[in-house]
Design a protein around this motif. Structure first.
Motif, PDB file in Angstrom:
ATOM      1  N   THR A 101      14.421  -8.302  -7.378  1.00 32.40           N
ATOM      2  CA  THR A 101      13.210  -8.745  -7.728  1.00 32.40           C
ATOM      3  C   THR A 101      12.034  -7.716  -8.234  1.00 32.40           C
ATOM      4  N   LYS A 102      10.902  -8.075  -8.852  1.00 33.33           N
ATOM      5  CA  LYS A 102      10.098  -7.147  -9.153  1.00 33.33           C
ATOM      6  C   LYS A 102       9.414  -6.732  -7.919  1.00 33.33           C
ATOM      7  N   ASP A 103       9.177  -5.487  -8.055  1.00 36.67           N
ATOM      8  CA  ASP A 103       8.443  -4.710  -7.005  1.00 36.67           C
ATOM      9  C   ASP A 103       9.405  -4.616  -5.727  1.00 36.67           C
ATOM     10  N   GLY A 104      10.631  -4.968  -6.039  1.00 36.04           N
ATOM     11  CA  GLY A 104      11.679  -4.853  -4.839  1.00 36.04           C
ATOM     12  C   GLY A 104      12.027  -3.489  -4.851  1.00 36.04           C
ATOM     13  N   VAL A 105      13.560  -3.330  -4.483  1.00 34.40           N
ATOM     14  CA  VAL A 105      14.119  -2.157  -4.021  1.00 34.40           C
ATOM     15  C   VAL A 105      14.071  -1.059  -5.135  1.00 34.40           C
ATOM     16  N   ALA A 321      21.771  10.074  -5.103  1.00 31.31           N
ATOM     17  CA  ALA A 321      20.803  10.552  -4.105  1.00 31.31           C
ATOM     18  C   ALA A 321      21.012  10.004  -2.883  1.00 31.31           C
ATOM     19  N   GLY A 322      22.120   9.325  -2.441  1.00 27.84           N
ATOM     20  CA  GLY A 322      22.276   8.477  -1.442  1.00 27.84           C
ATOM     21  C   GLY A 322      21.933   7.057  -1.457  1.00 27.84           C
ATOM     22  N   HIS A 323      22.625   6.337  -0.554  1.00 30.01           N
ATOM     23  CA  HIS A 323      22.361   4.863  -0.319  1.00 30.01           C
ATOM     24  C   HIS A 323      21.093   4.636   0.495  1.00 30.01           C
ATOM     25  N   TYR A 324      20.827   5.064   1.559  1.00 30.46           N
ATOM     26  CA  TYR A 324      20.036   4.971   2.425  1.00 30.46           C
ATOM     27  C   TYR A 324      18.663   5.592   1.669  1.00 30.46           C
ATOM     28  N   GLU A 325      18.829   6.565   1.129  1.00 35.07           N
ATOM     29  CA  GLU A 325      17.595   7.541   0.724  1.00 35.07           C
ATOM     30  C   GLU A 325      17.125   6.762  -0.601  1.00 35.07           C
ATOM     31  N   THR A 326      17.851   5.961  -1.204  1.00 33.47           N
ATOM     32  CA  THR A 326      17.261   5.318  -2.488  1.00 33.47           C
ATOM     33  C   THR A 326      16.856   3.698  -2.252  1.00 33.47           C
ATOM     34  N   GLU A 327      17.039   3.306  -1.007  1.00 35.45           N
ATOM     35  CA  GLU A 327      16.547   2.058  -0.587  1.00 35.45           C
ATOM     36  C   GLU A 327      15.478   2.194   0.656  1.00 35.45           C
ATOM     37  N   ILE A 328      15.531   3.195   1.414  1.00 34.73           N
ATOM     38  CA  ILE A 328      14.188   3.045   2.516  1.00 34.73           C
ATOM     39  C   ILE A 328      12.982   2.758   1.923  1.00 34.73           C
ATOM     40  N   PHE A 329      12.530   3.338   0.823  1.00 35.19           N
ATOM     41  CA  PHE A 329      11.279   3.259   0.503  1.00 35.19           C
ATOM     42  C   PHE A 329      10.919   1.704   0.117  1.00 35.19           C
ATOM     43  N   SER A 330      11.809   0.877  -0.098  1.00 38.87           N
ATOM     44  CA  SER A 330      11.680  -0.556  -0.262  1.00 38.87           C
ATOM     45  C   SER A 330      10.947  -1.215   0.829  1.00 38.87           C
ATOM     46  N   LEU A 331      10.939  -0.455   2.215  1.00 39.93           N
ATOM     47  CA  LEU A 331      10.331  -1.149   3.252  1.00 39.93           C
ATOM     48  C   LEU A 331       8.849  -0.988   3.177  1.00 39.93           C
ATOM     49  N   ASP A 332       8.300  -0.034   2.223  1.00 37.31           N
ATOM     50  CA  ASP A 332       6.805   0.148   2.208  1.00 37.31           C
ATOM     51  C   ASP A 332       6.420  -1.140   1.375  1.00 37.31           C
ATOM     52  N   ALA A 333       7.360  -1.334   0.322  1.00 35.79           N
ATOM     53  CA  ALA A 333       6.789  -2.527  -0.546  1.00 35.79           C
ATOM     54  C   ALA A 333       6.912  -3.875   0.474  1.00 35.79           C
ATOM     55  N   VAL A 334       7.767  -4.197   1.177  1.00 29.92           N
ATOM     56  CA  VAL A 334       7.866  -5.357   1.937  1.00 29.92           C
ATOM     57  C   VAL A 334       6.714  -5.254   3.078  1.00 29.92           C
ATOM     58  N   LYS A 335       6.551  -4.204   3.540  1.00 30.85           N
ATOM     59  CA  LYS A 335       5.236  -4.022   4.465  1.00 30.85           C
ATOM     60  C   LYS A 335       3.952  -4.392   3.764  1.00 30.85           C
ATOM     61  N   LYS A 336       3.711  -4.136   2.530  1.00 32.92           N
ATOM     62  CA  LYS A 336       2.527  -4.282   1.641  1.00 32.92           C
ATOM     63  C   LYS A 336       2.555  -5.609   1.403  1.00 32.92           C
ATOM     64  N   LYS A 337       3.647  -6.491   0.941  1.00 26.02           N
ATOM     65  CA  LYS A 337       3.668  -7.880   0.846  1.00 26.02           C
ATOM     66  C   LYS A 337       3.353  -8.710   2.077  1.00 26.02           C
ATOM     67  N   LYS A 346      -5.329 -10.051  12.150  1.00 25.03           N
ATOM     68  CA  LYS A 346      -5.187  -8.649  12.897  1.00 25.03           C
ATOM     69  C   LYS A 346      -4.479  -8.826  14.111  1.00 25.03           C
ATOM     70  N   SER A 347      -3.958 -10.079  14.417  1.00 31.64           N
ATOM     71  CA  SER A 347      -3.452 -10.264  15.711  1.00 31.64           C
ATOM     72  C   SER A 347      -2.020  -9.926  15.723  1.00 31.64           C
ATOM     73  N   ILE A 348      -1.519  -9.989  14.380  1.00 30.05           N
ATOM     74  CA  ILE A 348       0.081  -9.466  14.046  1.00 30.05           C
ATOM     75  C   ILE A 348       0.177  -8.240  13.497  1.00 30.05           C
ATOM     76  N   SER A 349       1.184  -7.297  13.887  1.00 30.06           N
ATOM     77  CA  SER A 349       1.201  -6.192  13.588  1.00 30.06           C
ATOM     78  C   SER A 349       2.493  -5.897  12.665  1.00 30.06           C
ATOM     79  N   VAL A 350       2.512  -5.185  11.863  1.00 27.23           N
ATOM     80  CA  VAL A 350       3.737  -4.797  11.092  1.00 27.23           C
ATOM     81  C   VAL A 350       4.300  -3.623  11.205  1.00 27.23           C
ATOM     82  N   PHE A 351       5.504  -3.180  11.955  1.00 31.19           N
ATOM     83  CA  PHE A 351       6.048  -1.873  12.072  1.00 31.19           C
ATOM     84  C   PHE A 351       7.331  -1.632  11.363  1.00 31.19           C
TER      85      PHE A 351
END
Length: 363
Positions: A101-105, A321-337, A346-351
């Motif tokens: 998907t666009k803006d995904g991994v 560059a490594g499997h984990y290393e090339t995918e981990i930044f996708s969590l920032d995109a998921v968090k932003k979405k 504000k009652s729900i936090s995303v970690f």
């Protein structure tokens, strides 16, 4: 939450052998806090429990192959599932649908490298249909918006896309018919509009159902065409340009710094300068030819075999560059979405998981 994630990364866009979506729990549970991770293990689950999270998002599915039994005494996955259920937690996975998907991994990886003009390296194809439906003029907008709301008419950054042409529809209802316009047993001519729109394959049934429900006719006429178009909304990998041209040595340093790499593997290329860069988070070796054909100076992915490096040598700067290393930044995109979906709630936090689930260590 699942429906918002699926609007961005629809399960239908995933590899057909993948297992995405709900893994354990219920989509109807009232949302508390959210934990994000690449894969779920005991450490992630314990942190989620400590932070009072009842929704865990994973990239790699907890359940990939069919489970033949739940053995909570000897099987680690079974034990994990038991703990998830006991703590009333829902586990949801977006795997290859997030890859495609666009803006995904891969887009997240490209952005981490500060690439400009990012686009898919290779678009998906043959997963779209064109639907044409014939509607009386005064009901065209009603039917069109029903289709749009069901997922029709999205092309790149545009939605509600359609084409409309006027014509004359003819029909003659039988004695058992109940025509909306005209009379039964009478040959009728009606001014109609032909509505056409593109539909992704996973939305096709919903769009047709919405069109039929909104249509005024007893027997609506419509056509469905399979398209061979490249899908501009979904694809594999990403490609873009650096802000400025770098030498090979400068680029290798640049990659190490921006991706926070301790080490990586690469092979030499014929170019002395790097400007155009292709990437694919995770295992993307199959896209090597696409990267070369796109005239990329470098291709960054993971899990590259020896013979793939041989194919790339002298043609492109190929970096593992490594499997984990090339995918981990996708969590920032998921968090932003997700935070965008939550808005002012504000009652729900995303970690994001504070540790690492990468099993690979470097000596």
């Amino acid at each position: 939450m699942a429906k918002y994630l699926e609007k961005w990364a629809p399960p239908g866009a995933a590899w057909d052998k993948d297992n995405v979506g709900l893994q354990v729990g219920s989509k109807n549970a009232k949302l508390k806090n959210i934990m994000l991770c690449l894969e779920l293990n005991n450490e992630v689950l314990q942190e989620a429990i400590n932070k009072k999270c009842n929704f865990i998002f994973t990239h790699h599915p907890l359940i990939f192959l069919p489970l033949k039994k739940i053995n909570i005494q000897d099987d680690p996955t079974s034990k994990l599932i038991e703990s998830i259920i006991i703590n009333n937690i829902t586990v949801y996975s977006a795997h290859t649908n997030l890859d495609f998907t666009k803006d995904g991994v891969s887009f997240a990886l490209a952005k981490k490298l500060k690439l400009k003009n990012i686009d898919f390296l290779e678009n998906q194809e043959a997963n779209q249909f064109k639907v044409a439906v014939f509607v009386p003029l005064d009901k065209a907008e009603e039917v069109a918006y029903a289709a749009f709301n069901a997922g029709a008419g999205t092309i790149g950054e545009y939605d509600n896309c359609s084409f409309r042409s006027k014509g004359i529809g003819t029909f003659k209802g039988s004695a058992k018919s109940n025509p909306t316009i005209g009379k039964k047993n009478t040959y009728e001519k009606v001014d109609e509009l032909k509505l056409e729109f593109i539909v992704d394959s996973w939305n096709l049934n919903a769009v047709i159902s919405a069109v039929l429900n909104a249509h005024p006719y007893e027997e609506p006429a419509y056509d469905v065409y399979l398209l061979k178009n490249k899908n501009v909304n979904y694809g594999m990998g990403a490609i873009g340009q650096l802000e400025k041209e770098l030498t090979v040595d400068e680029f290798l340093d640049y990659v190490a710094i921006n991706l926070k790499l301790k080490s990586f593997r690469y092979c030499s290329n014929k170019n002395k300068k790097i400007k155009k860069v292709a990437v694919c988070g995770g295992s993307g070796s199959d896209l090597l030819a696409a990267a070369i054909n796109a005239q990329a100076d470098s291709f960054i992915t993971a899990d590259i075999k020896y013979h793939v490096f041989q194919k790339a040598e002298g043609k492109i700067l190929l970096i593992d560059a490594g499997h984990y290393e090339t995918e981990i930044f996708s969590l920032d995109a998921v968090k932003k979405k997700i935070e965008s979906f939550l808005g002012n709630n504000k009652s729900i936090s995303v970690f994001k998981f504070s540790g690492t689930t990468n099993p690979i260590k470097y000596y």
